[in-house]
Write an enzyme that holds these catalytic residues in place. Structure first.
Site, PDB file in Angstrom:
ATOM      1  N   HIS A  87       1.296  -1.343   0.039  1.00 42.17           N
ATOM      2  CA  HIS A  87      -0.509   0.343   0.188  1.00 42.17           C
ATOM      3  C   HIS A  87       0.858   1.372   0.122  1.00 42.17           C
ATOM      4  O   HIS A  87       1.460   1.755   0.949  1.00 42.17           O
ATOM      5  CB  HIS A  87      -0.487  -0.088   1.399  1.00 42.17           C
ATOM      6  CG  HIS A  87      -1.704   1.074   1.093  1.00 42.17           C
ATOM      7  ND1 HIS A  87      -1.099   2.406   2.152  1.00 42.17           N
ATOM      8  CD2 HIS A  87      -2.951   1.688   0.447  1.00 42.17           C
ATOM      9  CE1 HIS A  87      -2.922   2.606   2.326  1.00 42.17           C
ATOM     10  NE2 HIS A  87      -3.519   2.125   1.092  1.00 42.17           N
ATOM     11  N   GLN A 115      -8.291  -0.420  -9.315  1.00 38.31           N
ATOM     12  CA  GLN A 115      -9.293  -0.213  -8.579  1.00 38.31           C
ATOM     13  C   GLN A 115      -9.637   1.074  -7.884  1.00 38.31           C
ATOM     14  O   GLN A 115      -9.328   1.834  -8.503  1.00 38.31           O
ATOM     15  CB  GLN A 115      -8.756  -0.050  -6.858  1.00 38.31           C
ATOM     16  CG  GLN A 115      -7.160   0.573  -6.641  1.00 38.31           C
ATOM     17  CD  GLN A 115      -6.668   0.014  -5.348  1.00 38.31           C
ATOM     18  OE1 GLN A 115      -6.509  -0.875  -4.969  1.00 38.31           O
ATOM     19  NE2 GLN A 115      -5.578   0.566  -4.802  1.00 38.31           N
ATOM     20  N   HIS A 121      -1.299  10.681  -3.293  1.00 40.50           N
ATOM     21  CA  HIS A 121      -3.059  10.471  -2.549  1.00 40.50           C
ATOM     22  C   HIS A 121      -3.717  11.081  -2.739  1.00 40.50           C
ATOM     23  O   HIS A 121      -4.560  10.944  -2.999  1.00 40.50           O
ATOM     24  CB  HIS A 121      -2.428   9.005  -1.176  1.00 40.50           C
ATOM     25  CG  HIS A 121      -3.776   8.913  -0.515  1.00 40.50           C
ATOM     26  ND1 HIS A 121      -4.273  10.157   0.442  1.00 40.50           N
ATOM     27  CD2 HIS A 121      -4.637   8.096   0.132  1.00 40.50           C
ATOM     28  CE1 HIS A 121      -5.504   9.329   0.799  1.00 40.50           C
ATOM     29  NE2 HIS A 121      -5.769   7.932  -0.023  1.00 40.50           N
TER      30      HIS A 121
END
Length: 268
Positions: free
Chosen positions: A10, A156, A53
């Site tokens: 991650h 995703q 992110h």
């Protein structure tokens, strides 16, 4: 690569190095041998896909700026590791402080035909993101029939609309639906079966998972990869309850737990 015990790094090995930096990816890919590198993508003002992110540079860049309002040249001047050194002084490294924001192209140039999980972040504020992402992936030959069949390039998103776009652009591309807490429990089997026609896996918040929900997802045809599984106790519980893999900031610890679950002797 459709198998059990999948370790998805991650933001790289982000427990040990600044997230979404080459330092973090190198550690997860070359040293810890995670099965996948996980990337969040955003788009600059001049249409370049970068890996970060947040929609702003404030947290990891220690500066002010909204990515969609900045050109790549501006973003490349930012360093994204000092925040990590400040927050985790016991892990601090001068090399980390010099890390810059990678473009998606730079990631593919560095890691080649590695396995990737790529999240379309905030796709609603980036018109054309899915089209541009598909172009970049095809340029680097990461959407071949073989790679798609082996689940080596996975897209995703929390946005079902974004996944539908990707499916329309490239039928057969493996897709994973990220799910906020409570979402899967609120959906009927009928609704989930419609999604399962083009989405092969779900990524629920690990706090939302228990064995009955995992078994329900499996019955409906989904693989289950929770996020973000960092505690060894939580890892052990969910592995025993049947998860197929997980997103983790600690790829080494998750690999250790999978080995222990398989009865292997783990040597640190």
């Amino acid at each position: 690569m459709l198998s059990k015990n999948v370790v998805i790094a991650h933001r790289g090995a982000s427990a040990y190095a600044p997230e979404h930096s080459f330092a973090s990816y190198d550690l997860s890919h070359f040293d810890m041998r995670a099965d996948y590198i996980e990337l969040d993508v955003q788009m600059t003002l001049d249409g370049e896909i970068i890996v970060m992110h947040d929609e702003t540079i404030e947290r990891t860049g220690l500066s002010h700026g909204v990515i969609k309002e900045m050109k790549l040249k501006e973003i490349k001047e930012i360093r994204i590791g000092q925040w990590f050194n400040d927050k985790f002084p016991e892990l601090a490294h001068d090399y980390y402080a010099e890390q810059s924001v990678p473009t998606l192209k730079e990631v593919f140039e560095r890691y080649g035909k590695a396995n990737y999980y790529i999240e379309t972040k905030a796709p609603d504020i980036y018109p054309g993101m899915e089209e541009q992402l598909t172009r970049v992936l095809e340029t680097f030959e990461l959407l071949t029939e073989e790679r798609m069949a082996n689940y080596q390039t996975v897209i995703q998103s929390f946005s079902l609309e974004s996944l539908i776009k990707m499916h329309q652009l490239k039928p057969g591309i493996p897709l994973l639906l990220l799910c906020k807490k409570g979402m899967l429990r609120d959906m009927s089997d009928e609704d989930l079966q419609k999604i399962q026609s083009f989405v092969y896996a779900v990524g629920p918040n690990y706090k939302d998972l228990d064995q009955p929900l995992i078994e329900r997802m499996h019955r409906l045809g989904f693989l289950v990869f929770p996020y973000t599984l960092n505690d060894e106790g939580d890892m052990e519980r969910l592995i025993n309850e049947g998860i197929d893999g997980a997103f983790t900031n600690n790829p080494d610890l998750l690999r250790k737990q999978f080995r222990l679950d398989n009865g292997e002797v783990f040597e640190s």
